[in-house]
Structure formats: C-alpha cells, structure tokens
Scaffold this motif. Structure first.
Motif, PDB file in Angstrom:
ATOM      1  N   GLY A  93       0.856  -1.058  -0.306  1.00 13.39           N
ATOM      2  CA  GLY A  93       0.111  -0.289  -0.104  1.00 13.39           C
ATOM      3  C   GLY A  93       0.983   1.483   0.177  1.00 13.39           C
ATOM      4  N   TYR A  94       2.023   1.459   0.186  1.00 19.09           N
ATOM      5  CA  TYR A  94       3.136   2.753   0.815  1.00 19.09           C
ATOM      6  C   TYR A  94       3.536   2.902  -0.395  1.00 19.09           C
ATOM      7  CZ  TYR A  94       5.817   6.639   2.609  1.00 19.09           C
ATOM      8  OH  TYR A  94       6.876   7.021   2.807  1.00 19.09           O
ATOM      9  N   TYR A  95       3.768   2.029  -0.859  1.00 18.59           N
ATOM     10  CA  TYR A  95       4.477   2.116  -2.394  1.00 18.59           C
ATOM     11  C   TYR A  95       3.514   2.132  -3.287  1.00 18.59           C
ATOM     12  CZ  TYR A  95       8.209   0.885   1.294  1.00 18.59           C
ATOM     13  OH  TYR A  95       9.020   1.615   1.458  1.00 18.59           O
ATOM     14  N   THR A  96       2.141   2.181  -3.931  1.00 18.42           N
ATOM     15  CA  THR A  96       1.694   2.139  -4.293  1.00 18.42           C
ATOM     16  C   THR A  96       0.555   3.477  -5.100  1.00 18.42           C
ATOM     17  OG1 THR A  96       1.042  -0.338  -4.714  1.00 18.42           O
ATOM     18  CG2 THR A  96      -0.751   0.996  -5.805  1.00 18.42           C
ATOM     19  N   PHE A  97       0.624   3.726  -5.817  1.00 18.71           N
ATOM     20  CA  PHE A  97       0.038   5.111  -6.518  1.00 18.71           C
ATOM     21  C   PHE A  97      -0.788   5.170  -7.815  1.00 18.71           C
ATOM     22  CE2 PHE A  97       4.108   5.135  -4.305  1.00 18.71           C
ATOM     23  CZ  PHE A  97       3.957   7.059  -2.726  1.00 18.71           C
ATOM     24  N   ASP A  98      -2.119   5.291  -7.597  1.00 13.31           N
ATOM     25  CA  ASP A  98      -2.779   5.126  -8.839  1.00 13.31           C
ATOM     26  C   ASP A  98      -2.888   3.822  -9.059  1.00 13.31           C
ATOM     27  OD1 ASP A  98      -3.199   7.782  -8.596  1.00 13.31           O
ATOM     28  OD2 ASP A  98      -2.251   8.246  -9.951  1.00 13.31           O
ATOM     29  N   ASP A  99      -3.322   3.155  -8.223  1.00 11.86           N
ATOM     30  CA  ASP A  99      -3.496   1.898  -8.095  1.00 11.86           C
ATOM     31  C   ASP A  99      -1.890   0.811  -9.257  1.00 11.86           C
ATOM     32  OD1 ASP A  99      -5.591   1.484  -7.216  1.00 11.86           O
ATOM     33  OD2 ASP A  99      -6.806   1.965  -9.490  1.00 11.86           O
ATOM     34  N   ARG A 100      -0.852   1.629  -8.787  1.00 15.92           N
ATOM     35  CA  ARG A 100       0.590   1.010  -9.455  1.00 15.92           C
ATOM     36  C   ARG A 100       1.639   0.578  -8.527  1.00 15.92           C
ATOM     37  NH1 ARG A 100       2.395   4.073 -14.258  1.00 15.92           N
ATOM     38  NH2 ARG A 100       3.096   2.142 -15.209  1.00 15.92           N
ATOM     39  N   LEU A 101       1.858  -0.167  -8.840  1.00 22.58           N
ATOM     40  CA  LEU A 101       3.308   0.105  -7.443  1.00 22.58           C
ATOM     41  C   LEU A 101       4.498   0.219  -7.849  1.00 22.58           C
ATOM     42  CD1 LEU A 101       3.563  -1.685  -4.927  1.00 22.58           C
ATOM     43  CD2 LEU A 101       4.974  -3.562  -6.649  1.00 22.58           C
ATOM     44  N   TYR A 102       5.366   1.279  -7.644  1.00 22.68           N
ATOM     45  CA  TYR A 102       6.653   2.279  -7.479  1.00 22.68           C
ATOM     46  C   TYR A 102       7.895   1.632  -8.041  1.00 22.68           C
ATOM     47  CZ  TYR A 102       3.857   5.350 -10.410  1.00 22.68           C
ATOM     48  OH  TYR A 102       3.071   6.321 -11.528  1.00 22.68           O
ATOM     49  N   SER A 103       7.397   0.769  -6.798  1.00 19.30           N
ATOM     50  CA  SER A 103       8.806   0.064  -6.320  1.00 19.30           C
ATOM     51  C   SER A 103       8.696  -1.277  -6.364  1.00 19.30           C
ATOM     52  CB  SER A 103       9.874   0.573  -5.171  1.00 19.30           C
ATOM     53  OG  SER A 103       8.974   1.474  -4.577  1.00 19.30           O
ATOM     54  N   MET A 104       9.140  -2.476  -5.668  1.00 22.69           N
ATOM     55  CA  MET A 104       9.380  -3.589  -4.347  1.00 22.69           C
ATOM     56  C   MET A 104       9.848  -3.583  -3.246  1.00 22.69           C
ATOM     57  SD  MET A 104       8.151  -6.318  -4.453  1.00 22.69           S
ATOM     58  CE  MET A 104       8.076  -7.338  -6.836  1.00 22.69           C
ATOM     59  N   PRO A 105       8.804  -3.754  -2.329  1.00 19.45           N
ATOM     60  CA  PRO A 105       9.041  -3.369  -0.991  1.00 19.45           C
ATOM     61  C   PRO A 105      10.583  -4.378  -0.473  1.00 19.45           C
ATOM     62  CG  PRO A 105       6.749  -3.823  -1.455  1.00 19.45           C
ATOM     63  CD  PRO A 105       7.746  -3.634  -2.287  1.00 19.45           C
ATOM     64  N   PHE A 106      11.180  -3.872   0.029  1.00 20.53           N
ATOM     65  CA  PHE A 106      12.527  -4.626   0.752  1.00 20.53           C
ATOM     66  C   PHE A 106      12.259  -4.805   2.106  1.00 20.53           C
ATOM     67  CE2 PHE A 106      17.046  -5.838   1.374  1.00 20.53           C
ATOM     68  CZ  PHE A 106      16.497  -6.658   0.825  1.00 20.53           C
ATOM     69  N   ASN A 107      13.128  -4.002   2.763  1.00 22.26           N
ATOM     70  CA  ASN A 107      12.984  -3.820   4.289  1.00 22.26           C
ATOM     71  C   ASN A 107      11.865  -3.357   4.817  1.00 22.26           C
ATOM     72  OD1 ASN A 107      14.880  -1.695   2.599  1.00 22.26           O
ATOM     73  ND2 ASN A 107      15.149  -1.445   5.299  1.00 22.26           N
ATOM     74  N   THR A 108      11.182  -4.422   6.087  1.00 20.41           N
ATOM     75  CA  THR A 108       9.550  -3.047   6.067  1.00 20.41           C
ATOM     76  C   THR A 108       9.823  -2.870   7.368  1.00 20.41           C
ATOM     77  OG1 THR A 108       8.321  -3.632   4.408  1.00 20.41           O
ATOM     78  CG2 THR A 108       7.693  -3.142   6.586  1.00 20.41           C
ATOM     79  N   SER A 109       9.505  -1.824   8.327  1.00 20.01           N
ATOM     80  CA  SER A 109       9.627  -2.256   9.490  1.00 20.01           C
ATOM     81  C   SER A 109       8.474  -1.528  10.127  1.00 20.01           C
ATOM     82  CB  SER A 109      10.102  -2.220  10.271  1.00 20.01           C
ATOM     83  OG  SER A 109      11.181  -0.628  10.482  1.00 20.01           O
ATOM     84  N   ASN A 110       7.564  -1.514  11.376  1.00 22.74           N
ATOM     85  CA  ASN A 110       6.853  -0.201  12.307  1.00 22.74           C
ATOM     86  C   ASN A 110       7.513  -0.082  13.875  1.00 22.74           C
ATOM     87  OD1 ASN A 110       5.379  -2.638  14.030  1.00 22.74           O
ATOM     88  ND2 ASN A 110       4.177  -2.742  11.970  1.00 22.74           N
ATOM     89  N   PRO A 111       6.729   0.547  14.353  1.00 22.78           N
ATOM     90  CA  PRO A 111       7.713   1.100  15.577  1.00 22.78           C
ATOM     91  C   PRO A 111       6.187   0.400  16.487  1.00 22.78           C
ATOM     92  CG  PRO A 111       5.940   2.828  15.323  1.00 22.78           C
ATOM     93  CD  PRO A 111       6.181   1.776  13.297  1.00 22.78           C
ATOM     94  N   ILE A 112       6.570  -0.210  17.734  1.00 28.59           N
ATOM     95  CA  ILE A 112       5.838  -0.875  18.973  1.00 28.59           C
ATOM     96  C   ILE A 112       6.347  -0.593  20.393  1.00 28.59           C
ATOM     97  CG2 ILE A 112       4.801  -2.763  17.684  1.00 28.59           C
ATOM     98  CD1 ILE A 112       7.700  -4.553  19.112  1.00 28.59           C
ATOM     99  N   LEU A 113       5.508  -0.232  21.417  1.00 26.05           N
ATOM    100  CA  LEU A 113       6.388   0.275  22.759  1.00 26.05           C
ATOM    101  C   LEU A 113       6.467  -1.552  23.094  1.00 26.05           C
ATOM    102  CD1 LEU A 113       5.506   1.928  24.914  1.00 26.05           C
ATOM    103  CD2 LEU A 113       4.079   0.717  25.376  1.00 26.05           C
ATOM    104  N   TYR A 114       7.927  -1.439  23.839  1.00 23.24           N
ATOM    105  CA  TYR A 114       8.445  -1.740  24.352  1.00 23.24           C
ATOM    106  C   TYR A 114       8.235  -1.639  25.908  1.00 23.24           C
ATOM    107  CZ  TYR A 114      10.616  -3.471  19.886  1.00 23.24           C
ATOM    108  OH  TYR A 114      11.267  -3.573  18.484  1.00 23.24           O
ATOM    109  N   TYR A 115       8.461  -2.797  26.756  1.00 24.79           N
ATOM    110  CA  TYR A 115       8.362  -2.964  28.179  1.00 24.79           C
ATOM    111  C   TYR A 115       9.124  -3.601  28.848  1.00 24.79           C
ATOM    112  CZ  TYR A 115       4.636  -5.997  28.464  1.00 24.79           C
ATOM    113  OH  TYR A 115       3.415  -7.119  27.986  1.00 24.79           O
ATOM    114  N   ASN A 116       9.645  -3.341  30.072  1.00 25.92           N
ATOM    115  CA  ASN A 116      10.348  -4.604  31.391  1.00 25.92           C
ATOM    116  C   ASN A 116       9.110  -5.116  31.418  1.00 25.92           C
ATOM    117  OD1 ASN A 116      11.642  -5.098  33.440  1.00 25.92           O
ATOM    118  ND2 ASN A 116      12.941  -3.689  33.511  1.00 25.92           N
ATOM    119  N   LYS A 117       8.653  -6.341  31.593  1.00 28.28           N
ATOM    120  CA  LYS A 117       7.732  -6.611  32.339  1.00 28.28           C
ATOM    121  C   LYS A 117       8.371  -6.663  33.540  1.00 28.28           C
ATOM    122  CE  LYS A 117       5.772  -9.435  28.360  1.00 28.28           C
ATOM    123  NZ  LYS A 117       5.139 -11.018  28.674  1.00 28.28           N
TER     124      LYS A 117
END
Length: 471
Positions: A160-184
């Motif tokens: 979804g990030y790399y698609t514009f007007d229903d066209r994929l312009y580049s191929m995803p390679f390294n992908t991440s997102n942020p999460i909350l880390y906590y000390n159990k």
C-alpha cells in the motif's frame, strides 16, 4: 517542454543535495499525473526475456545494486546476493554499500543523467515521491503486467505504501513499524500486570508514573519524526492535505491539527511530570537506557526487536505492545504506516539490465528468501507464505514478542492515513517536525506554536518543490 522540465528537476536535485548535507487526481496532480515516471521509454514491459545480445555473449548480465544496509544487515545482503548468483548463471548482481539512506539518495541525484548510476537502488520510503517525480525509474508495475506476475501473496499493507493510482512503483524490501517495548520485571515489581501493557495515552502516562521509582523513570521516546507520523496515523489522521498526498500532490502540511497537538501535549506533560525522560533525537540512546534499566518503556522499530531482547538477556524480560492511542480514539480507526525501504529500477540502463534486476527482485520476494531476510534482520517478510517456513516458525517461538508487530501490521486497515504521507521534501519535513517536538519538550514554545511554525515551513518547502515538477 520535456527538456525544460528535466533541467528544472536537475537543478532541484542539486539543491536538495545541498539542503540534506546542511541539515540532515482530484484535488491536485496525481502521483503519476506529471508523466515523468512513464515518459522515459523502456522496453521492459515488452516481455520477460533478456536481450538476445546476452545469449550471444554467453556472459551473465551485470546488475549493480546500491544499498544502505551496513554492519550485520550488510552481511545478510551480501549473503543473499551470493546465493542468488550461485543459483543461476544468467545474472550477476554486485551489491554496493553507499552509506546512509540520505547519502545513497544524494549520490543517485548526482549520478542522474550521467550514465554512472546503478541498475537498481534501495531507497527509504520517504524518498518515494522524489523517485517518482525524477523520471529516472521504470515503475515495477510494468514488469508485473508484462508477465502477469502474481502479487496476491505479497502483504497488502506493505504494498500500500508504494502503490500510487493502483500502480506499484517499487518493490518493498526491508519493512518495519514501531511498537512499545516495556520491562516486564519492572511492571511486576511496580504492581502492574506485565501481561496487560498500556494501550492508551492515558494508560501509558499512569504506568509511567507508577514505574518511576528506585532510580528508574517510566519511559523515554526518542525525538524522532517517524514516531510522530506513526502516532498520528494510529488515530486515522493525515499529515498532509489531498489525502496525505495520495489524491493529487499535497501542497499543505497539517501538523497543527488537534490529533498531533494533543499527542505532543501528552508527551510533554509526562516529561514535565518527571515520568518520561527526554534523551534527545537518537534512538540508540533510548535503547541503551532501556537495556540498562534506566527506563521502563520506550518506542522503537520492530527491526530492533532482536537487539533489544538480546541486550536485556539475563537482566529482565522484554514485553511488546502495539502503539498506544488516545482513549477517545476509535479502536478500529487508524493503524501503522510501514517504514523501511524499497527497490527501484533505473530506466537509463539497458533493457537486459532492467530485466536482470527484475529477476533478482523476484528472487528476493520468494518465501524462502524472505524467511532468511526476516529471521536474520528482524524486518517483516513482504511475502505472506514466508510465515509457513519452518525457519520463521522457529524464530517466532524464540522471539514471541514479534507477534505484536505482525498483528499490528495485519490489523491496520489501508487508508490514506495508514498508507503514509508522500511529499518530495519528506526528509526536511521530518527534521522540522523533530525541531518542533524538541521546542515543545524543552519549553521553548507551546506544542501548538511549535507545530504551527513547523507546518508553515513544511508547507512552503512542499510548494517550492512542487513548482519544479509541475507541468
């Protein structure tokens, strides 16, 4: 006209190199509406076979790949390239490290039009608008359409990030997102349920207050524009007008809106109350503080998970949780935006080189390859079938914390907010956002004042950029 626009864009490239070195459809023109990405002729869409010259010479087609993966990540890249080269004799890939994302992109800007650039390049996600506008790339969609390549096995929320007007312009390679880390362990010691981490802004603030004792502070978030972008998208809010720049080119930043101002006010209050440390802009500093037991919670990329868990081994158990959102936010609204980078094929290279690069990109997307990439780096597999690989299953047993990241990705509904904002001056915009956060946290300006000022500066930069690529 085309020559004039090429000249103007070349001037913009040089200007952006200097700026970076100094600092680090309906409502408007659509992502592909300026015609630059498709204007340069290429025979890549004509078929999937390589050039007959290659078959005559008997030599493999050389593909030069510029990337920005250093250290252990670079070692994994080299290993995948070696495996590919040894698996066939038609294509030889040479991976060349070009420094940071900014440094690599600046080198490409300098090389554009000179014939000295690579066949393909890894570019961070916030460089997408520039890459499309440059007219220097062959959209990935052309290769996909030419052979009816099946993309249904690729992660929709990543594509979804790399698609514009229903066209994929580049191929995803390294992908991440942020999460909350906590000390159990710290949660348990403070009387908090380590299996029930905070889910809302209010719960984070309350937990931070409870955890702040005996030399430990509740948490610390690095002053990183990416985090603010993510916390905004998690509320279903957009950073830019024209549907985050996906329904025509954006020409106005929206940093002064309530969702963003309220987020910064929440963050600032925790700092003012002494339950959240301000350790500056470097995520390395918050990671070190977390590993040392100085703070009990932090935000960081999913790609850092293995390193964070390893750093805490023998000291405490690491827990993970999705990004928090305000209590009043709709639980089903919003989500995360993928971070990382994708692969682009340059259109000034011969057809056989582009086809060879496409063959290598398909290899990188295979489930077994993605399994190796994921397990050895912590980045998401872009291919859903990779989760069926034994290697991935075993890794998830060892690092069950990663399930948080997988669920967070899959639970994010694709909207303009979660697809992510696109603008040609994103690196500069991110720096201005970080300056605004810094001003607010240190009391130099109120959150509203700081964000309004940053929004105005970003808007001006966007409009200056847009004027160089307008028809």
């Amino acid at each position: 006209m085309q020559t004039s626009r090429k000249w103007m864009f070349a001037c913009l490239c040089m200007l952006m190199v200097v700026l970076t070195a100094c600092g680090g459809g309906t409502g408007g023109q659509s992502a592909s509406g300026n015609g630059t990405a498709d204007a340069a002729p290429t025979a890549a869409a004509a078929g999937t076979e390589g050039s007959s010259d290659t078959q005559t010479s008997g030599e493999p087609v050389k593909v030069v790949w510029w990337h920005a993966m250093s250290g252990e990540l670079g070692t994994v890249v080299d290993g995948l390239v070696k495996q590919f080269n040894e698996s066939q004799d038609e294509v030889e890939v040479e991976a060349v490290f070009q420094g940071t994302y900014d440094e690599s992109l600046n080198k490409l800007k300098t090389a554009m039009g000179s014939g000295t650039g690579p066949t393909m390049i890894q570019t961070y996600e916030i460089g997408s608008r520039f890459m499309i506008d440059s007219g220097a790339i062959t959209p990935m969609q052309q290769f996909i359409d030419a052979e009816s390549y099946d993309v249904s096995n690729l992660e929709e929320n990543i594509l979804g990030y790399y698609t514009f007007d229903d066209r994929l312009y580049s191929m995803p390679f390294n992908t991440s997102n942020p999460i909350l880390y906590y000390n159990k362990d710290a949660f348990k010691a403070a009387g908090l349920d380590p299996e029930n981490p905070p889910k809302t802004y209010e719960e984070v603030a309350e937990a931070a207050k409870t955890l702040t004792k005996d030399g430990m502070t509740g948490g610390s978030f690095a002053i990183y524009g990416w985090f603010m972008e993510q916390l905004t998208a998690n509320q279903g809010a957009e950073l830019l007008n024209h549907s985050n720049g996906r329904d025509g080119m954006a020409d106005e930043a929206l940093l002064g809106q309530p969702a963003i101002v309220n987020t910064l006010e929440w963050w600032k209050k925790m700092v003012d109350d002494g339950v959240m440390l301000n350790l500056g802009r470097k995520t390395d500093d918050t990671k070190k503080a977390f590993a040392a037991g100085q703070i009990a919670m932090t935000l960081d990329s999913t790609a850092s998970l293995r390193g964070i868990v390893k750093a805490a081994e023998g000291k405490f158990e690491v827990g993970t949780a999705p990004l928090p959102k305000p209590t009043e936010a709709d639980a089903g609204k919003g989500g995360v935006v993928v971070g990382g980078a994708s692969l682009w094929i340059l259109n000034d290279r011969p057809e056989e080189e582009q086809q060879a690069a496409w063959k290598f990109i398909k290899y990188l997307a295979e489930p077994a390859t993605q399994a190796q990439w994921h397990v050895n780096t912590g980045y998401f597999p872009i291919t859903k079938e990779a989760y069926n690989e034994d290697l991935v299953k075993e890794n998830l047993e060892k690092y069950p914390q990663f399930q948080t990241a997988i669920d967070q990705l899959h639970n994010s509904e694709l909207t303009p907010a979660t697809k992510g904002a696109v603008m040609g001056v994103f690196p500069e915009a991110r720096q201005l956002t970080e300056t605004a956060i810094e001003e607010a946290l240190t009391g130099t300006a109120s959150p509203q004042e700081a964000l309004d000022r940053a929004s105005a500066e970003i808007t001006q930069k966007i409009q200056d950029y847009n004027s160089t690529v307008a028809q």
